[in-house]
Design a protein around this motif. Structure first.
Motif, PDB file in Angstrom:
ATOM      1  N   PRO A  36      16.144   7.755   8.129  1.00  0.00           N
ATOM      2  CA  PRO A  36      16.905   8.523   7.133  1.00  0.00           C
ATOM      3  C   PRO A  36      17.051   9.975   7.551  1.00  0.00           C
ATOM      4  CG  PRO A  36      15.307   7.111   6.039  1.00  0.00           C
ATOM      5  CD  PRO A  36      15.011   7.024   7.515  1.00  0.00           C
ATOM      6  N   PHE A  37      18.214  10.550   7.298  1.00  0.00           N
ATOM      7  CA  PHE A  37      18.455  11.938   7.693  1.00  0.00           C
ATOM      8  C   PHE A  37      17.347  12.860   7.216  1.00  0.00           C
ATOM      9  CE2 PHE A  37      20.027  16.137   6.458  1.00  0.00           C
ATOM     10  CZ  PHE A  37      20.364  16.629   7.705  1.00  0.00           C
ATOM     11  N   LEU A  38      16.848  12.633   6.004  1.00  0.00           N
ATOM     12  CA  LEU A  38      15.831  13.504   5.439  1.00  0.00           C
ATOM     13  C   LEU A  38      14.551  13.511   6.276  1.00  0.00           C
ATOM     14  CD1 LEU A  38      15.272  15.390   3.073  1.00  0.00           C
ATOM     15  CD2 LEU A  38      14.526  13.402   1.741  1.00  0.00           C
ATOM     16  N   THR A  39      14.278  12.438   6.993  1.00  0.00           N
ATOM     17  CA  THR A  39      13.091  12.381   7.850  1.00  0.00           C
ATOM     18  C   THR A  39      13.131  13.472   8.917  1.00  0.00           C
ATOM     19  OG1 THR A  39      12.902  10.001   7.521  1.00  0.00           O
ATOM     20  CG2 THR A  39      11.751  10.923   9.418  1.00  0.00           C
ATOM     21  N   HIS A  40      14.299  13.728   9.485  1.00  0.00           N
ATOM     22  CA  HIS A  40      14.419  14.772  10.510  1.00  0.00           C
ATOM     23  C   HIS A  40      14.076  16.144   9.917  1.00  0.00           C
ATOM     24  CE1 HIS A  40      16.221  11.967  13.331  1.00  0.00           C
ATOM     25  NE2 HIS A  40      17.047  11.585  12.379  1.00  0.00           N
ATOM     26  N   LEU A  41      14.564  16.399   8.716  1.00  0.00           N
ATOM     27  CA  LEU A  41      14.323  17.695   8.084  1.00  0.00           C
ATOM     28  C   LEU A  41      12.847  17.872   7.743  1.00  0.00           C
ATOM     29  CD1 LEU A  41      15.314  20.328   6.984  1.00  0.00           C
ATOM     30  CD2 LEU A  41      16.163  19.137   4.952  1.00  0.00           C
ATOM     31  N   ILE A  42      12.245  16.853   7.129  1.00  0.00           N
ATOM     32  CA  ILE A  42      10.835  16.952   6.762  1.00  0.00           C
ATOM     33  C   ILE A  42       9.968  17.074   8.018  1.00  0.00           C
ATOM     34  CG2 ILE A  42       8.906  15.747   5.673  1.00  0.00           C
ATOM     35  CD1 ILE A  42      10.887  14.527   3.711  1.00  0.00           C
ATOM     36  N   SER A  43      10.314  16.367   9.074  1.00  0.00           N
ATOM     37  CA  SER A  43       9.536  16.435  10.314  1.00  0.00           C
ATOM     38  C   SER A  43       9.572  17.836  10.906  1.00  0.00           C
ATOM     39  CB  SER A  43      10.066  15.424  11.329  1.00  0.00           C
ATOM     40  OG  SER A  43       9.906  14.104  10.863  1.00  0.00           O
ATOM     41  N   ARG A  44      10.712  18.500  10.844  1.00  0.00           N
ATOM     42  CA  ARG A  44      10.800  19.870  11.346  1.00  0.00           C
ATOM     43  C   ARG A  44       9.996  20.825  10.472  1.00  0.00           C
ATOM     44  NH1 ARG A  44      15.008  23.173  12.454  1.00  0.00           N
ATOM     45  NH2 ARG A  44      13.766  23.883  14.207  1.00  0.00           N
ATOM     46  N   ILE A  45      10.021  20.608   9.172  1.00  0.00           N
ATOM     47  CA  ILE A  45       9.220  21.440   8.268  1.00  0.00           C
ATOM     48  C   ILE A  45       7.738  21.291   8.595  1.00  0.00           C
ATOM     49  CG2 ILE A  45       8.474  21.643   5.860  1.00  0.00           C
ATOM     50  CD1 ILE A  45      11.402  20.901   5.090  1.00  0.00           C
ATOM     51  N   VAL A 107      13.917  27.177   1.049  1.00  0.00           N
ATOM     52  CA  VAL A 107      14.777  26.311   0.242  1.00  0.00           C
ATOM     53  C   VAL A 107      15.909  25.795   1.122  1.00  0.00           C
ATOM     54  CG1 VAL A 107      16.243  26.138  -1.787  1.00  0.00           C
ATOM     55  CG2 VAL A 107      14.186  27.572  -1.854  1.00  0.00           C
ATOM     56  N   PHE A 108      16.048  24.468   1.178  1.00  0.00           N
ATOM     57  CA  PHE A 108      17.023  23.810   2.048  1.00  0.00           C
ATOM     58  C   PHE A 108      18.070  23.067   1.234  1.00  0.00           C
ATOM     59  CE2 PHE A 108      13.011  24.039   4.220  1.00  0.00           C
ATOM     60  CZ  PHE A 108      13.274  24.230   5.558  1.00  0.00           C
ATOM     61  N   ASN A 109      19.326  23.171   1.638  1.00  0.00           N
ATOM     62  CA  ASN A 109      20.320  22.187   1.215  1.00  0.00           C
ATOM     63  C   ASN A 109      20.045  20.916   2.015  1.00  0.00           C
ATOM     64  OD1 ASN A 109      21.552  23.979  -0.494  1.00  0.00           O
ATOM     65  ND2 ASN A 109      23.219  24.480   0.891  1.00  0.00           N
ATOM     66  N   GLY A 110      19.895  19.796   1.323  1.00  0.00           N
ATOM     67  CA  GLY A 110      19.413  18.583   1.974  1.00  0.00           C
ATOM     68  C   GLY A 110      20.406  17.875   2.857  1.00  0.00           C
ATOM     69  N   ASP A 111      21.598  18.434   3.062  1.00  0.00           N
ATOM     70  CA  ASP A 111      22.581  17.786   3.931  1.00  0.00           C
ATOM     71  C   ASP A 111      22.952  18.654   5.122  1.00  0.00           C
ATOM     72  OD1 ASP A 111      23.921  19.701   2.519  1.00  0.00           O
ATOM     73  OD2 ASP A 111      25.424  18.358   1.658  1.00  0.00           O
ATOM     74  N   ASN A 112      22.138  19.675   5.413  1.00  0.00           N
ATOM     75  CA  ASN A 112      22.385  20.523   6.578  1.00  0.00           C
ATOM     76  C   ASN A 112      21.283  20.333   7.608  1.00  0.00           C
ATOM     77  OD1 ASN A 112      24.624  21.618   5.345  1.00  0.00           O
ATOM     78  ND2 ASN A 112      23.604  23.489   4.699  1.00  0.00           N
ATOM     79  N   LEU A 113      21.659  20.348   8.870  1.00  0.00           N
ATOM     80  CA  LEU A 113      20.686  20.327   9.952  1.00  0.00           C
ATOM     81  C   LEU A 113      20.806  21.647  10.696  1.00  0.00           C
ATOM     82  CD1 LEU A 113      18.552  18.636  11.405  1.00  0.00           C
ATOM     83  CD2 LEU A 113      20.331  17.847  12.949  1.00  0.00           C
ATOM     84  N   ILE A 114      19.692  22.412  10.709  1.00  0.00           N
ATOM     85  CA  ILE A 114      19.709  23.771  11.229  1.00  0.00           C
ATOM     86  C   ILE A 114      18.611  23.908  12.275  1.00  0.00           C
ATOM     87  CG2 ILE A 114      19.585  26.216  10.636  1.00  0.00           C
ATOM     88  CD1 ILE A 114      20.230  25.389   7.736  1.00  0.00           C
ATOM     89  N   PRO A 240      17.717  19.540  17.283  1.00  0.00           N
ATOM     90  CA  PRO A 240      16.268  19.375  17.410  1.00  0.00           C
ATOM     91  C   PRO A 240      15.681  18.518  16.297  1.00  0.00           C
ATOM     92  CG  PRO A 240      16.770  21.519  16.457  1.00  0.00           C
ATOM     93  CD  PRO A 240      18.088  20.882  16.778  1.00  0.00           C
ATOM     94  N   SER A 241      14.790  17.591  16.663  1.00  0.00           N
ATOM     95  CA  SER A 241      14.077  16.799  15.670  1.00  0.00           C
ATOM     96  C   SER A 241      12.845  16.158  16.288  1.00  0.00           C
ATOM     97  CB  SER A 241      14.967  15.705  15.082  1.00  0.00           C
ATOM     98  OG  SER A 241      14.196  14.843  14.244  1.00  0.00           O
ATOM     99  N   PRO A 242      11.652  16.406  15.715  1.00  0.00           N
ATOM    100  CA  PRO A 242      10.454  15.714  16.190  1.00  0.00           C
ATOM    101  C   PRO A 242      10.498  14.217  15.925  1.00  0.00           C
ATOM    102  CG  PRO A 242       9.894  17.658  14.871  1.00  0.00           C
ATOM    103  CD  PRO A 242      11.353  17.398  14.685  1.00  0.00           C
ATOM    104  N   ALA A 243      11.428  13.767  15.051  1.00  0.00           N
ATOM    105  CA  ALA A 243      11.514  12.345  14.718  1.00  0.00           C
ATOM    106  C   ALA A 243      12.230  11.532  15.787  1.00  0.00           C
ATOM    107  CB  ALA A 243      12.223  12.168  13.368  1.00  0.00           C
ATOM    108  N   VAL A 244      12.824  12.198  16.787  1.00  0.00           N
ATOM    109  CA  VAL A 244      13.451  11.507  17.916  1.00  0.00           C
ATOM    110  C   VAL A 244      12.504  11.630  19.103  1.00  0.00           C
ATOM    111  CG1 VAL A 244      15.441  11.385  19.452  1.00  0.00           C
ATOM    112  CG2 VAL A 244      15.757  12.011  17.046  1.00  0.00           C
ATOM    113  N   ALA A 245      11.868  10.522  19.441  1.00  0.00           N
ATOM    114  CA  ALA A 245      10.793  10.564  20.447  1.00  0.00           C
ATOM    115  C   ALA A 245      11.324  10.831  21.848  1.00  0.00           C
ATOM    116  CB  ALA A 245      10.003   9.253  20.421  1.00  0.00           C
TER     117      ALA A 245
END
Length: 356
Positions: A36-45, A107-114, A240-245
């Motif tokens: 899920p897209f949200l996984t990438h955001l939470i992983s970066r946080i 605070v994040f908008n949940g549909d942006n990848l930054i 960038p995303s830690p969720a992509v190994a």
């Protein structure tokens, strides 16, 4: 660890621009580079040392908690606050106030990848003793966005609506740092826009509103084209995303079956138990779980929904195929066409369509 910082993610939107994809899941839960897209955001946080995350939900709120639970799988402490009526961005932020623990909130908008460095963003906020700090991004053509001019020290001067001749190429990237007292001052019980009300009111009151300009990756996942491109960027390691190994030209999820002479590249994801037939070409696309692509199919920059069946010799270019749709052999769909879930197109019946 950053125990002094909370992360707030606003995920209450309906995702209407992404239909029919969002008929089956909220936009932040769409499979993106395998999760899920949200996984990438939470992983970066979490990689930035922040563990307390609050999701402000609304549309299909139960889907988020069913998937993420208490956040332990991602090593975060995850809480949920449901918005029972539309409150706007500011109202949504105020709605989670009683769950906040620190004096500083990302605070994040949940549909942006930054791709910004969160530590640097927080340091900009701290060193300026700011009330709010906005993450800003430069774009080649700012006419489609609200612009945020700043002075030489980075202080925000104004919030300008879309203009035919923008005064700056800096736009609001949808990521903010708030002082807790600012969140507590947002009115309750009605919709509030941070862009049209909260931020301009802070400027008028002489508060310190800073801009933090990032040259890193930025994409709004609001349209099918951006969703496809963003997923491909994650697969390839451009975003960038830690969720992509292991970034690469393609991502094959467990059970995916790709013919030996098929070509799958340019950041394509092939979902669980999906199949790609002989001599088929799939480029820069997302194929959801259980989809079936026949022989000699061409798929470019498209989304193939879960369980969809694509007939032999079909060409799909910049289209969205809904879940369980059946596309007959020899059909060509291009230029933003969208086929809705469970639709059936007979062999050779369509050359182009905008909405089926």
């Amino acid at each position: 660890m950053r125990d002094d910082v909370d992360a707030v993610i606003l995920v209450g939107g309906l995702g209407t621009r992404l239909r029919p994809l969002t008929l089956s899941a909220p936009k932040p839960m769409l499979p993106t580079a395998g999760v899920p897209f949200l996984t990438h955001l939470i992983s970066r946080i979490r990689s930035a040392g922040i563990r307390h995350v609050v999701l402000g939900t609304s549309f299909r709120a139960e889907v988020f908690e069913d998937h993420f639970g208490d956040g332990a799988a991602l090593d975060v402490d995850l809480e949920y606050v449901v918005e029972t009526e539309p409150l706007g961005t500011g109202g949504g932020i105020r709605n989670v106030a009683d769950r906040l623990r620190g004096d500083t909130q990302l605070v994040f908008n949940g549909d942006n990848l930054i791709g910004v460095d969160y530590a640097q963003l927080l340091e900009t906020h701290r060193s300026a003793d700011a009330d709010v700090t906005l993450c800003l991004h430069r774009v080649a053509d700012a006419r489609a966005y609200g612009c945020v001019p700043t002075d030489a020290d980075g202080r925000v001067l104004a919030f300008l609506e879309k203009q035919p001749e923008p005064v700056t190429d800096q736009i609001n990237a949808g990521l903010y740092v708030f002082r807790r007292s600012v969140i507590d001052s947002i009115p309750t019980g009605r919709p509030v826009s941070v862009e049209r009300e909260t931020f301009p009111d802070l400027l008028a009151a002489g508060s310190c509103v800073m801009g933090h300009l990032t040259a890193g990756y930025w994409r709004d996942f609001g349209t099918p084209a951006d969703f496809v491109a963003g997923s491909a960027d994650l697969v390839r390691g451009i975003a960038p995303s830690p969720a992509v190994a292991e970034p690469g030209e393609r991502l094959l999820l467990p059970g995916a079956d790709v013919a030996s002479d098929a070509v799958v590249d340019e950041g394509t994801t092939i979902g669980h138990d999906a199949s790609v037939g002989p001599r088929t070409l799939v480029r820069g696309s997302v194929v959801f779980d259980g989809a079936r692509l026949g022989a000699d199919v061409v798929v470019r920059n498209s989304v193939i929904g879960a369980g969809a069946v694509i007939g032999d010799g079909t060409v799909l270019d910049d289209v969205v195929i809904g879940d369980r749709a059946r596309i007959g052999a020899g059909i060509e769909l291009r230029g933003g066409a969208r086929v809705w879930p469970d639709a059936t197109l007979a062999d050779g019946s369509v050359r182009f369509s905008a909405d089926l």
